[in-house]
Motif scaffolding. Structure first.
Motif, PDB file in Angstrom:
ATOM      1  N   ASP A   4       0.812  -1.218   0.000  1.00  0.00           N
ATOM      2  CA  ASP A   4       0.000   0.000   0.000  1.00  0.00           C
ATOM      3  C   ASP A   4       0.851   1.276   0.000  1.00  0.00           C
ATOM      4  O   ASP A   4       0.336   2.369   0.190  1.00  0.00           O
ATOM      5  CB  ASP A   4      -0.954  -0.005   1.188  1.00  0.00           C
ATOM      6  CG  ASP A   4      -0.225   0.014   2.531  1.00  0.00           C
ATOM      7  OD1 ASP A   4       1.000  -0.219   2.566  1.00  0.00           O
ATOM      8  OD2 ASP A   4      -0.894   0.244   3.550  1.00  0.00           O
ATOM      9  N   SER A  37       2.218   3.033  -2.363  1.00  0.00           N
ATOM     10  CA  SER A  37       1.890   4.044  -3.378  1.00  0.00           C
ATOM     11  C   SER A  37       0.615   4.814  -3.060  1.00  0.00           C
ATOM     12  O   SER A  37       0.304   5.809  -3.719  1.00  0.00           O
ATOM     13  CB  SER A  37       1.764   3.392  -4.753  1.00  0.00           C
ATOM     14  OG  SER A  37       0.708   2.468  -4.751  1.00  0.00           O
ATOM     15  N   GLU A  38      -0.100   4.397  -2.024  1.00  0.00           N
ATOM     16  CA  GLU A  38      -1.301   5.122  -1.622  1.00  0.00           C
ATOM     17  C   GLU A  38      -0.961   6.390  -0.840  1.00  0.00           C
ATOM     18  O   GLU A  38      -1.819   7.236  -0.623  1.00  0.00           O
ATOM     19  CB  GLU A  38      -2.206   4.213  -0.791  1.00  0.00           C
ATOM     20  CG  GLU A  38      -2.778   3.053  -1.597  1.00  0.00           C
ATOM     21  CD  GLU A  38      -3.528   2.053  -0.746  1.00  0.00           C
ATOM     22  OE1 GLU A  38      -3.793   2.331   0.438  1.00  0.00           O
ATOM     23  OE2 GLU A  38      -3.859   0.977  -1.278  1.00  0.00           O
ATOM     24  N   ASN A  39       0.287   6.517  -0.421  1.00  0.00           N
ATOM     25  CA  ASN A  39       0.749   7.715   0.288  1.00  0.00           C
ATOM     26  C   ASN A  39       0.976   8.852  -0.709  1.00  0.00           C
ATOM     27  O   ASN A  39       1.188   8.615  -1.899  1.00  0.00           O
ATOM     28  CB  ASN A  39       2.092   7.437   0.991  1.00  0.00           C
ATOM     29  CG  ASN A  39       1.942   6.492   2.155  1.00  0.00           C
ATOM     30  OD1 ASN A  39       1.298   6.828   3.136  1.00  0.00           O
ATOM     31  ND2 ASN A  39       2.532   5.317   2.042  1.00  0.00           N
TER      32      ASN A  39
END
Length: 99
Positions: free
Chosen positions: A54, A56-58
């Motif tokens: 996860d 790349s969700e930042n």
């Protein structure tokens, strides 16, 4: 005779340096900083890097901060390992004028 003794000590030092080089490369530290996993040897060379799924969700800014902190943590651990290995390998050497 003094010159022969110095040459022998220089050869010993060279041998120890090669031994230390191998030991530092072989000593690997693993850190896990908020899911970012970094393996780094005691020469500060990155052996592996794994990002959480996860990640790349930042936001880009947050990813940069996380990566910076993770690498900073890995480098600190690597430097500790380097100091420990250096102390083990070089602690037995007697340098003229320093003892």
């Amino acid at each position: 005779m003094e010159l022969f003794k110095m040459a022998k000590e220089a050869m010993s030092l060279r041998s120890k340096a090669k031994e230390m080089e191998k030991a530092l490369k072989a000593k690997v530290v693993d850190i896990d900083y908020k899911g970012i996993k970094i393996s780094m040897n005691a020469k500060n060379e990155i052996v592996s890097l794994t990002l959480p799924e996860d990640f790349s969700e930042n936001s880009v800014k947050n990813m940069e901060k996380l990566m910076f902190s993770a690498f900073e943590s890995a480098i600190k651990e690597s430097q500790k390992a380097m100091a420990e290995e250096s102390k083990k390998l070089m602690g037995s050497l007697n340098f003229p004028g320093l003892s």
